[in-house]
Design a protein around this motif. Sequence first.
Motif, short mmCIF file in Angstrom:
data_model
loop_
_atom_site.label_atom_id
_atom_site.label_comp_id
_atom_site.label_asym_id
_atom_site.label_seq_id
_atom_site.Cartn_x
_atom_site.Cartn_y
_atom_site.Cartn_z
N PHE A 169 33.23 49.19 33.36
CA PHE A 169 34.14 49.07 32.22
C PHE A 169 34.09 47.65 31.68
CE2 PHE A 169 36.77 47.57 35.73
CZ PHE A 169 37.45 46.49 35.19
N GLU A 170 34.49 47.50 30.45
CA GLU A 170 34.60 46.19 29.80
C GLU A 170 35.83 46.22 28.91
OE1 GLU A 170 31.38 43.04 27.98
OE2 GLU A 170 31.37 45.08 27.17
N ILE A 171 36.68 45.19 29.04
CA ILE A 171 37.94 45.20 28.31
C ILE A 171 38.32 43.79 27.89
CG2 ILE A 171 39.40 44.91 30.38
CD1 ILE A 171 41.37 46.91 29.11
N ARG A 172 39.00 43.69 26.75
CA ARG A 172 39.44 42.38 26.25
C ARG A 172 40.51 41.81 27.18
NH1 ARG A 172 41.51 43.73 21.48
NH2 ARG A 172 43.70 43.22 21.81
N ALA A 173 40.32 40.55 27.57
CA ALA A 173 41.28 39.93 28.50
C ALA A 173 41.07 38.43 28.53
CB ALA A 173 41.12 40.50 29.91
N LYS A 174 42.09 37.73 29.01
CA LYS A 174 42.02 36.29 29.22
C LYS A 174 42.58 35.98 30.60
CE LYS A 174 46.45 35.40 26.91
NZ LYS A 174 46.75 36.82 26.66
N VAL A 175 42.48 34.74 31.01
CA VAL A 175 42.93 34.34 32.34
C VAL A 175 44.42 34.67 32.53
CG1 VAL A 175 43.29 32.38 33.90
CG2 VAL A 175 41.23 32.51 32.51
N ASN A 176 44.74 35.22 33.70
CA ASN A 176 46.09 35.60 34.13
C ASN A 176 46.60 36.91 33.51
OD1 ASN A 176 46.44 33.41 35.89
ND2 ASN A 176 47.12 32.07 34.22
N ASP A 177 45.79 37.55 32.70
CA ASP A 177 46.17 38.89 32.25
C ASP A 177 46.13 39.84 33.45
OD1 ASP A 177 46.56 38.17 29.68
OD2 ASP A 177 44.79 39.16 28.84
N THR A 178 46.95 40.89 33.40
CA THR A 178 46.98 41.88 34.48
C THR A 178 46.40 43.20 34.00
OG1 THR A 178 48.94 40.87 35.49
CG2 THR A 178 48.44 43.15 36.09
N LEU A 179 45.43 43.73 34.75
CA LEU A 179 44.83 45.01 34.44
C LEU A 179 45.40 46.08 35.37
CD1 LEU A 179 41.05 44.05 34.03
CD2 LEU A 179 42.91 43.88 32.36
N HIS A 180 45.75 47.21 34.81
CA HIS A 180 46.23 48.34 35.59
C HIS A 180 45.11 49.37 35.67
CE1 HIS A 180 48.40 52.22 36.22
NE2 HIS A 180 49.10 51.48 37.06
N LEU A 181 44.68 49.67 36.90
CA LEU A 181 43.56 50.59 37.12
C LEU A 181 44.08 51.87 37.76
CD1 LEU A 181 41.15 47.96 38.75
CD2 LEU A 181 41.58 48.34 36.33
N SER A 182 43.71 53.00 37.20
CA SER A 182 44.18 54.27 37.76
C SER A 182 43.09 55.32 37.65
CB SER A 182 45.44 54.75 37.02
OG SER A 182 45.20 54.92 35.64
N TYR A 183 43.11 56.23 38.64
CA TYR A 183 42.12 57.31 38.69
C TYR A 183 42.72 58.46 39.48
CZ TYR A 183 37.58 59.63 39.22
OH TYR A 183 36.54 60.53 39.17
N LEU A 184 42.53 59.68 39.00
CA LEU A 184 43.14 60.84 39.63
C LEU A 184 42.72 60.97 41.09
CD1 LEU A 184 44.87 63.37 39.15
CD2 LEU A 184 42.76 64.61 38.62
N GLY A 185 43.72 61.06 41.99
CA GLY A 185 43.45 61.19 43.41
C GLY A 185 43.32 59.87 44.14
N TYR A 186 43.48 58.75 43.41
CA TYR A 186 43.36 57.42 44.02
C TYR A 186 44.62 56.60 43.73
CZ TYR A 186 38.42 58.15 45.07
OH TYR A 186 37.24 58.63 45.59
N LYS A 187 44.89 55.65 44.61
CA LYS A 187 46.05 54.79 44.44
C LYS A 187 45.79 53.82 43.29
CE LYS A 187 47.44 54.86 49.32
NZ LYS A 187 47.66 54.05 50.54
N SER A 188 46.72 53.76 42.37
CA SER A 188 46.60 52.83 41.25
C SER A 188 46.79 51.40 41.75
CB SER A 188 47.64 53.16 40.17
OG SER A 188 47.44 54.45 39.66
N ILE A 189 46.09 50.47 41.11
CA ILE A 189 46.19 49.06 41.52
C ILE A 189 46.30 48.17 40.29
CG2 ILE A 189 44.95 49.33 43.70
CD1 ILE A 189 42.44 48.34 42.34
N LYS A 190 46.83 46.98 40.52
CA LYS A 190 46.89 45.96 39.47
C LYS A 190 46.00 44.79 39.89
CE LYS A 190 51.58 47.00 37.89
NZ LYS A 190 52.95 46.45 37.73
N VAL A 191 45.20 44.30 38.97
CA VAL A 191 44.27 43.21 39.25
C VAL A 191 44.48 42.10 38.22
CG1 VAL A 191 41.86 42.55 39.50
CG2 VAL A 191 42.58 44.86 40.15
#
Length: 267
Positions: free
Chosen positions: A65-87
């Motif tokens: 994946f590729e997404i617009r972001a800058k330093v200290n932004d928080t990404l929320h990652l989710s996928y069916l059947g998996y624990k969601s995480i924040k990076v």
Amino acid sequence: MRYLFLLIICLTTVNSYSQDSTATKTATKVKGTLVSSSTDLPLTEANIVNINEVVGTATDDKGVFEIRAKVNDTLHLSYLGYKSIKVRVTNDWLKFGNTEIKMTESALALEEVTVKQLELTGYLEVDMNQVPITSNNRYRISGLPGQGYEAGKPNLATRVLGAIFNPADFLYNMFGRKPNEMHKLKKMKEDDEIRSQLSKRFDREMLLVLLQVTKYDLDELVNQCNYSKDFINTANDLQILDAISVCYEEYKVIKNSKERKNRKNKS
């Protein structure tokens, strides 16, 4: 000679730092690869949302994946059947590019469901009484924008007028306490990828993350906007987003009207 050597080291260090800082400031996107922690296989069509920028994307068939972001932004990652995480986006991530991120499967415990079969008699009048009736009528108040209010209770008209014309209640407290989060509603509605992701989801997770509210507050918010329990229980996340957005816009109209009236009375 010694001073010349120190001067060269200082200049090299400053130049290197300047280049890193420039790279960090000019970097507008981060790239990553999502894989399963148990199989190391790529996770395709996983959802990624930048909570700060309110933009979303999804992984391709290689888990990239590729997404617009800058330093200290928080990404929320989710996928069916998996624990969601924040990076959190770091300088190193922006500097070195693609980063592999592993997601862990979540153990889902399915509840036992009992299906009650209809015992049909063959008599239409008797059998019709066994079929549950779902009423999702919508009420509209003249002069206010939006599609109206969904109802499922006999005294709905009274509840609508009561909720709309008394903004110093739950709606006032919710919208007033979280103005920044509510302003994100517009961005969420404008991002096609986020809308696409929400239209396929029913877990409210992404809405809770972006709006920074609890599941109880979210349900109560939609309920106070006079949408029926049936709607709340069956709507997908995009429909819930649109419902809140309509309610928020109407709340702002009433709030501004009341403020103008108060100012006029004081003058």
